[in-house]
Motif scaffolding. Structure first.
Motif, short mmCIF file in Angstrom:
data_model
loop_
_atom_site.label_atom_id
_atom_site.label_comp_id
_atom_site.label_asym_id
_atom_site.label_seq_id
_atom_site.Cartn_x
_atom_site.Cartn_y
_atom_site.Cartn_z
N GLY B 261 0.78 -1.23 0.00
CA GLY B 261 0.00 0.00 0.00
C GLY B 261 0.81 1.28 0.00
N GLY B 262 1.82 1.36 0.87
CA GLY B 262 2.62 2.59 0.95
C GLY B 262 3.35 2.87 -0.34
N GLY B 263 3.91 1.83 -0.93
CA GLY B 263 4.59 1.99 -2.22
C GLY B 263 3.62 2.29 -3.34
N PHE B 264 2.43 1.72 -3.23
CA PHE B 264 1.41 1.99 -4.25
C PHE B 264 1.02 3.47 -4.21
N ALA B 286 0.31 -6.08 -3.06
CA ALA B 286 0.23 -7.04 -1.95
C ALA B 286 -0.17 -6.26 -0.71
N GLN B 287 -1.41 -6.47 -0.27
CA GLN B 287 -1.96 -5.63 0.80
C GLN B 287 -1.47 -6.04 2.18
N ARG B 288 -1.36 -5.03 3.02
CA ARG B 288 -1.11 -5.24 4.45
C ARG B 288 -1.90 -4.17 5.18
N PRO B 289 -2.10 -4.31 6.50
CA PRO B 289 -2.94 -3.32 7.18
C PRO B 289 -2.27 -1.95 7.26
N GLY B 290 -2.99 -0.92 6.98
CA GLY B 290 -2.55 0.45 7.16
C GLY B 290 -3.33 1.05 8.30
N PRO B 291 -3.48 2.37 8.37
CA PRO B 291 -2.86 3.36 7.47
C PRO B 291 -1.35 3.52 7.74
N LEU B 295 0.68 -2.37 10.01
CA LEU B 295 1.25 -3.62 10.52
C LEU B 295 1.97 -4.28 9.35
N PRO B 296 3.29 -4.06 9.25
CA PRO B 296 4.00 -4.46 8.02
C PRO B 296 3.95 -5.95 7.70
N THR B 297 3.82 -6.80 8.73
CA THR B 297 3.90 -8.24 8.45
C THR B 297 2.56 -8.94 8.63
#
Lengths: 289, 560
Positions: B261-264, B286-291, B295-297
């Motif tokens: 997400g952050g890179g997107f 490849a999604q992970r929880p934000g904002p 939670l990176p992993t």
């Protein structure tokens, strides 16, 4: 030798009448002609700004992408199609400001591209804000009191980072600029040419101010002398020594890492299906009772 | 025993991955399906982490365990709450608690004068507890550690043996688990392992990306396996990554990138550039929880709305979402095909769960064909214009440098020839229409959702992407309890085709976010009013138990 007329396009020119960009455009066409590079063997890549419109006015393949992103785009185009002579033509705001980090890493990566920076020390298309190369103390339409930051020294930075061809040109001297561009484009690896360019609409100085400061580098300058090259680069923004500041033996380019060699990526045959099946087989585990 | 859930728990650096891999492969060598998933903290050493194996059950997560193998007492304590009734606790349990207490580190130290063999001891012990034969475990260890020096390998083999024997003596008093070996073959693979192989088979030539969990495995696969013929570059940031990938595509190289997400967020301007310049680009998100860093992993389905809407202006795009490795193979191939046919960016959504989870599939195939090149034949034109008007909005595409026909690609609004224009009367409206005509054509090409047991269903779950396994398991459980549940599972999310929703059914969405992003998409695209929304946003994958609990209005423990 290809005549400059071969590089003419029908696109309507949007530059201010009398803009030194016209001089840079002329020098570029002459350099391409001198190198016998027909339009279809050239790809011009730019970002956003008045300088970034240059590709529309010089017949060649064109990738006019995003502000600041011309260098990564050109890097990939040259890799995907090594037969294209790929040249970036954009401004100081685009290459040194928005795209500064990309340029730093391009020095490390060393793609076989030429980067021409139309360095007018001002944001012209957005009407007169300071740029990364505006001199400290100059007033702009944004820094109303004056610019309080020091100008970027990207040519010295390029030399420090191992860039193998670093030059400064002057838009007001087309003949010298043509010679510099010819050498830069012929050089193997990343070649950076900062082209000092008066902005006749927003600039702080008359064209004559630039003519007084754009002086030829001494005849006896040895372009492999790295320390002297850095000293000459750092004379800006008080003086602009014009010529090839630094040129050394080409080193491995980005595309040299590609085992596919000179064949454009679109002409390469698909990967052997047996190889794919072998990879799938690696995931397979047979059970036994 | 069917459907055995094993948690191997410990600190990062204690080797839970090694143990899990050994046991999983030993099970596969016995022809028994195993589904594994990882749950870990964003750190290199320490913390609480689990490697989960689901043996002879569905390819779906379970958040409770029948066996917990603990490598340290704190982990045993931390994961105690996950123990299902009658669960066996093996390993470093805290004093005074039930279980097969084995001090792996102490035992390793006593036997080998080194704690590094604690994890192979533990692998042997776990093998004994779940009824694997010692020969199989030893054989897997020999195979997987074959690169170690002879005496280190031999010590590992001895450690497995000692762990096995120690646990065997203790396990006699408890219920022994029986496994029934079969001669079935399984493909044991994750979604992020199959994407690079399929991409190469689909003619991908170039990838630039910036490392970001959980997307990084895709770029490293290409780097590790140069024979796949995909040139991969680690870019200085995601902005460079997307611009490189799309420019390579403009020069005729089938290209992709991958990020989270952050890179997107950094790539969205480039995504819009792909839309404007009509350049094919495949982007794995490849999604992970934000904002933000979030939670990176951990896992989530939080970036659907972002994938649908990211990028300035209006342009056609396709958004696909993988459910499992077989599906990811199909969708990766499809992403390259759609990108080339419609000259658009295609986003393929995955998530941390899919990146790390390994599925056991009896069949795994990659589409045999290479998607047709979207490049036109230069000899078919007298003169060439990159953005020539056509009835379907798709202009014949030549790559930069493909022929003597000059190709002009521009991020500004442009003429048919590709030059900057500000003709607001004809060119601008026509170019907008051209791009949106491609969206209309694309909509007709996208697949309907996959129905699952909807023929007699009173309740239909509307789900997408990685929840498919959990949804299907939940349906089985609900039906055992008398509730007739089915599902429409979506893997091609945008542009949604016209879907027929039968009346008289109660519809529930299932998704891994807190705001009903998919529910809102469906409502905007003509779905009937929803009876309910089942949402999970704690960073763990959606499991069947939470779906069943929500449908029956129970708390989760009762439903599991």
């Amino acid at each position: 030798m290809i005549p400059a007329e071969r590089y003419r396009t029908d696109a309507e020119n949007q530059w201010c009448p009398g803009c030194p960009n016209f001089g840079i455009q002329t020098a570029l066409k002459r350099a391409l002609g001198a190198l016998d590079l027909p339009p279809h063997r050239v790809c011009l890549v730019s970002g956003i700004g008045q300088a970034a419109k240059t590709p529309h006015y010089v017949a060649a393949h064109v990738f006019n992408g995003l502000h600041g992103r011309a260098v990564p785009a050109a890097t990939a185009i040259q890799l995907a199609h090594p037969g294209l002579k790929t040249i970036v033509t954009s401004g100081d705001g685009c290459i040194y400001g928005e795209g500064g980090n990309h340029l730093l890493h391009a020095f490390r990566r060393n793609p076989d591209i030429t980067v021409l920076v139309h360095d007018n020390q001002i944001y012209a298309l957005t009407k007169g804000q300071g740029s990364p190369t505006t001199r400290r103390g100059e007033k702009t339409r944004m820094q109303f009191d004056c610019v309080r930051s020091d100008p970027a020294q990207m040519l010295a930075t390029a030399i420090v980072h191992g860039c193998t061809f670093v030059a400064r040109g002057f838009a007001g001297n087309i003949q010298t600029l043509t010679e510099i561009l010819s050498r830069a484009i012929a050089h193997r690896g990343l070649s950076l040419v900062d082209i000092v360019q008066p902005c006749i609409t927003w600039g702080n100085h008359p064209v004559s101010w630039y003519h007084e400061r754009a002086v030829a580098i001494p005849d006896d300058h040895n372009p492999t002398d790295r320390n002297r090259a850095i000293e000459l680069a750092l004379e800006a923004p008080d003086r602009f020594p014009i010529g090839v500041l630094y040129e050394t033996k080409p080193r491995e380019t980005f595309a040299d890492r590609d085992p596919g060699g000179e064949v454009p990526m679109f002409e390469r045959p698909p990967v052997d299906r047996r190889l794919i099946d072998a990879r799938l087989a690696r995931f397979r585990v047979q059970g036994t009772t | 025993m069917r459907d055995l859930s094993i948690f191997i728990v410990g600190a990062a650096g204690e080797g839970i991955q090694t143990i899990g891999d050994i046991v999983a492969h030993a099970l596969l060598r016995c022809g028994i399906a195993v589904f594994t998933s990882k749950e870990y903290e964003s750190r290199i050493r320490g913390g609480h982490n689990s490697y989960r194996l689901r043996v002879d059950g569905p390819n779906a997560p379970r958040h409770d365990a029948n066996v917990i193998l603990a490598l340290n007492p704190a982990a045993a304590e931390h994961y105690r709450a996950a123990a299902s009734p009658g669960a066996i606790l093996v390993g470093e349990s805290p004093e005074g608690q039930d279980g097969l207490s084995i001090r792996f580190r102490t035992l390793a130290n006593e036997t080998f004068d080194s704690t590094i063999f604690a994890n192979t001891l533990a692998a042997g012990a776990l093998g004994a507890v779940i009824g694997l034969s010692p020969a199989i475990v030893r054989s897997v260890v020999e195979n997987r550690m074959s690169k170690l020096s002879e005496d280190v390998l031999e010590q590992n083999v001895r450690a497995v043996q000692i762990g096995y024997e120690t646990a065997s003596k203790l396990v006699e008093d408890t219920d022994r688990i029986e496994l029934t070996p079969t001669d079935k073959a399984h493909s044991f693979v994750s979604v992020h392992e199959i994407i690079p192989v399929t991409a190469a088979a689909a003619g991908c030539r170039f990838m630039a990306a910036y490392p970001m969990s959980p997307s990084t495995g895709i770029m490293t696969s290409f780097a590790r396996d140069p024979e796949l013929g995909v040139f991969v570059e680690q870019a200085e940031d995601e902005i460079a990554a997307v611009n490189m990938s799309l420019a390579a595509s403009a020069a005729g190289a089938r290209s992709m990138t991958a990020t989270s997400g952050g890179g997107f967020a950094l790539m969205t301007e480039g995504l819009s550039l792909a839309g404007m310049t009509e350049t094919p680009l495949v982007l794995v998100l490849a999604q992970r929880p934000g904002p933000a860093t979030g939670l990176p992993t951990r896992t989530a389905q939080e970036d659907l709305s972002f994938a649908l809407h990211g990028g300035q202006g209006e342009f056609p795009r396709a958004v696909l979402a993988a459910s499992d490795p077989q599906d990811a193979a199909r969708l990766t191939h499809r992403a390259f095909d759609l990108a080339d046919r419609f000259q658009i960016p295609v986003i393929l959504l995955t998530d941390q769960f899919l990146a790390d989870a390994h599925f056991s599939l009896e069949a795994l195939t990659i589409p045999p064909s290479v998607p047709a090149s979207g490049l036109a034949d230069p000899s078919s034109f007298e003169t060439y214009e990159r953005y020539r008007w056509t009835s379907d909005g798709v202009s014949p595409r030549l790559a930069l440098g493909q022929s003597e026909h000059l190709v002009c690609i521009d991020s500004d609004e442009h003429t048919e020839a590709g030059h900057i224009t500000e003709d607001l009367v004809e060119t601008r409206p026509a170019m907008v229409e051209k791009r949106l005509e491609k969206l209309r054509q694309l909509r007709r090409s996208l697949a309907m959702p996959e129905p699952h047991r909807i023929e007699d269903a009173d309740v239909v779950l509307l789900s997408w992407g990685s929840s498919r396994g959990a949804v299907q398991e939940a349906i089985d459980r609900c039906r055992k309890r008398g509730m007739k549940v089915g599902a429409l599972h979506f893997t091609e999310l945008w542009p949604l085709p016209e879907i027929d929703y039968p009346d008289g059914i109660s519809y529930w969405t299932v998704e891994g976010n807190a705001t009903g992003q998919f529910a809102r998409l469906l409502q905007a695209e003509g779905a009937p009013t929803l009876t309910g929304r089942i949402e999970r946003y704690d960073g763990l994958p959606i499991d069947a138990a939470s779906i069943v609990a929500a449908l029956f209005g129970e708390d989760e423990e009762a439903a599991s």
